[in-house]
Enzyme design. Structure first.
Site, PDB file in Angstrom:
ATOM      1  N   ILE A  43      64.406  53.439  74.410  1.00 13.90           N
ATOM      2  CA  ILE A  43      63.560  52.608  75.322  1.00 13.90           C
ATOM      3  C   ILE A  43      63.904  53.031  76.891  1.00 13.90           C
ATOM      4  O   ILE A  43      64.922  52.755  77.337  1.00 13.90           O
ATOM      5  CB  ILE A  43      64.085  50.831  74.990  1.00 13.90           C
ATOM      6  CG1 ILE A  43      63.826  50.417  73.415  1.00 13.90           C
ATOM      7  CG2 ILE A  43      63.157  49.958  75.829  1.00 13.90           C
ATOM      8  CD1 ILE A  43      64.325  49.299  72.976  1.00 13.90           C
ATOM      9  N   GLY A  44      62.704  53.103  77.410  1.00 14.65           N
ATOM     10  CA  GLY A  44      63.110  53.720  78.799  1.00 14.65           C
ATOM     11  C   GLY A  44      62.689  55.163  78.867  1.00 14.65           C
ATOM     12  O   GLY A  44      63.543  55.872  78.427  1.00 14.65           O
ATOM     13  N   SER A  50      65.281  62.928  78.903  1.00 11.32           N
ATOM     14  CA  SER A  50      66.419  62.715  78.173  1.00 11.32           C
ATOM     15  C   SER A  50      65.834  63.110  76.490  1.00 11.32           C
ATOM     16  O   SER A  50      66.449  63.124  75.476  1.00 11.32           O
ATOM     17  CB  SER A  50      66.821  61.104  78.018  1.00 11.32           C
ATOM     18  OG  SER A  50      65.855  60.316  77.807  1.00 11.32           O
ATOM     19  N   HIS A 115      66.679  47.060  82.217  1.00 17.62           N
ATOM     20  CA  HIS A 115      68.074  46.259  82.557  1.00 17.62           C
ATOM     21  C   HIS A 115      68.118  44.969  82.862  1.00 17.62           C
ATOM     22  O   HIS A 115      69.290  44.435  83.174  1.00 17.62           O
ATOM     23  CB  HIS A 115      68.582  47.412  83.655  1.00 17.62           C
ATOM     24  CG  HIS A 115      68.244  48.889  83.670  1.00 17.62           C
ATOM     25  ND1 HIS A 115      68.510  49.401  82.269  1.00 17.62           N
ATOM     26  CD2 HIS A 115      68.319  49.904  84.361  1.00 17.62           C
ATOM     27  CE1 HIS A 115      68.634  50.681  82.394  1.00 17.62           C
ATOM     28  NE2 HIS A 115      68.302  51.029  83.600  1.00 17.62           N
ATOM     29  N   GLU A 140      72.570  50.387  77.747  1.00 15.29           N
ATOM     30  CA  GLU A 140      72.868  51.127  78.756  1.00 15.29           C
ATOM     31  C   GLU A 140      72.790  50.314  80.317  1.00 15.29           C
ATOM     32  O   GLU A 140      72.032  49.339  80.133  1.00 15.29           O
ATOM     33  CB  GLU A 140      72.048  52.315  79.118  1.00 15.29           C
ATOM     34  CG  GLU A 140      72.268  53.756  78.084  1.00 15.29           C
ATOM     35  CD  GLU A 140      71.770  54.869  78.379  1.00 15.29           C
ATOM     36  OE1 GLU A 140      71.970  55.967  77.622  1.00 15.29           O
ATOM     37  OE2 GLU A 140      70.891  54.653  79.312  1.00 15.29           O
TER      38      GLU A 140
END
Length: 319
Positions: A43-44, A50, A115, A140
């Protein structure tokens, strides 16, 4: 064989942005999955780098899916057909359904999204249930949970970090000694973030680990350690010091009743009471500011009228 740190640091494609310590933690976590046909969700997405790193690190993965709310991510194109990107809010039913059309289950889920505490908690409750047994959920950049800009603070009882701390308590729920305590632990989160929590979910949690800015929640394997404490395994036959140990062989721990324990039988977490008090104080301060503004208007209006009347009186006296 290249490790994750080397693959990431030598990556020359779409930009990938990870903190250095994460790469070492993930190498230890992911190594057992490396040559397995896993499904991974991140997610993100940002620039999508990545996802390319994961595709190289997991050469036989089945599906590698990214999800991002940023519409610009629609322009991302990947050479690896295993990689897909869903452009939507990961916490929406639309995104969830689109993701599960590609893969109905996952072995690794990484939340590198907004976040903010509410999003982090919602994502965990939505996606942990679709993780396979033995799988891993990672949140994260939890350093953001200590900042007001991301709906957090060191002593915020309803931040994402506080939620994962509460999950750690849930591992020990069989020892609470009071009924409904598990529900009460999460009542504040449910109220603030409008959550619906299936408490059976907690039966599937094997462990919760914290690293700097990262929380890792592992799911129980189908064949492995019991969900609870399990029975007492007493081996050996010579008990010359503590003979009572022999009596407990194969027994189970029964928590003593804690209904008389003030700290176990509160109807609500005291820190959440404090949180609500602060909210009420903030509302009262807003109300006071509003009243002060109205009072100032009344005062100014009164002074204007008084001054106007005094001028009239003055003209009459000296006419």
């Amino acid at each position: 064989m290249n490790n994750l740190w080397k693959i990431h640091s030598l990556h020359d494609g779409k930009v990938s942005d990870k903190w250095e310590s994460y790469l070492y933690v993930y190498e230890e976590l992911f190594f057992k999955f490396r040559q397995s046909s896993i499904n991974l969700l991140e997610i993100g997405v940002q620039n999508g780098g990545s996802l390319e790193v994961w595709s190289r690190y997991f050469p036989v993965a089945k599906k590698i899916i990214g999800c991002d709310i940023n519409l610009a991510c629609k322009s991302l194109i990947f050479d690896d057909e295993r990689v897909s990107v869903i452009v939507a809010d990961a916490n929406s039913d639309i995104a969830f359904n689109q993701i599960r059309q590609i893969s109905s289950d996952f072995d690794i889920v990484i939340d590198d999204g907004s976040h903010t505490s509410g999003d982090i908690i919602n994502s965990f409750l939505r996606y942990f249930p679709v993780i396979n047994s033995g799988g891993i959920y990672i949140a994260e950049d939890l350093h953001c949970s200590y900042w007001s800009e991301f709906d957090g603070g060191i002593f915020d009882p309803l931040s994402a970090v506080s939620f994962f701390k509460a999950l750690a308590d849930s591992l020990n729920r069989e020892h609470f000694g009071v009924p409904d305590a598990l529900e009460r632990i999460f009542d504040g989160f449910k109220e603030k973030y409008k959550l619906s929590i299936d408490y059976n979910l907690f039966n599937e949690i094997k462990s919760i680990e914290f690293f700097n800015s990262v929380c890792i929640v592992k799911k129980i394997e189908k064949a492995g350690a019991p969900a609870g404490l399990g029975c007492r395994v007493v081996s050996g036959s010579m008990a010359t010091v503590a003979t009572e140990s022999m009596k407990h062989r194969g027994g189970y721990l029964s928590a003593p009743n804690q209904e008389g324990n003030l700290w176990s039988n509160l109807r609500e977490n005291p820190s959440i009471n404090h949180y609500k008090n602060l909210e009420n104080i903030a509302l009262l301060n807003d109300h006071i500011s509003h009243l002060e503004g109205e009072l100032l208007l009344i005062k100014n209006s009164f002074l204007w009228k008084l001054n106007k009347n005094l001028k009239k009186i003055g003209r009459i006296v000296f006419k």
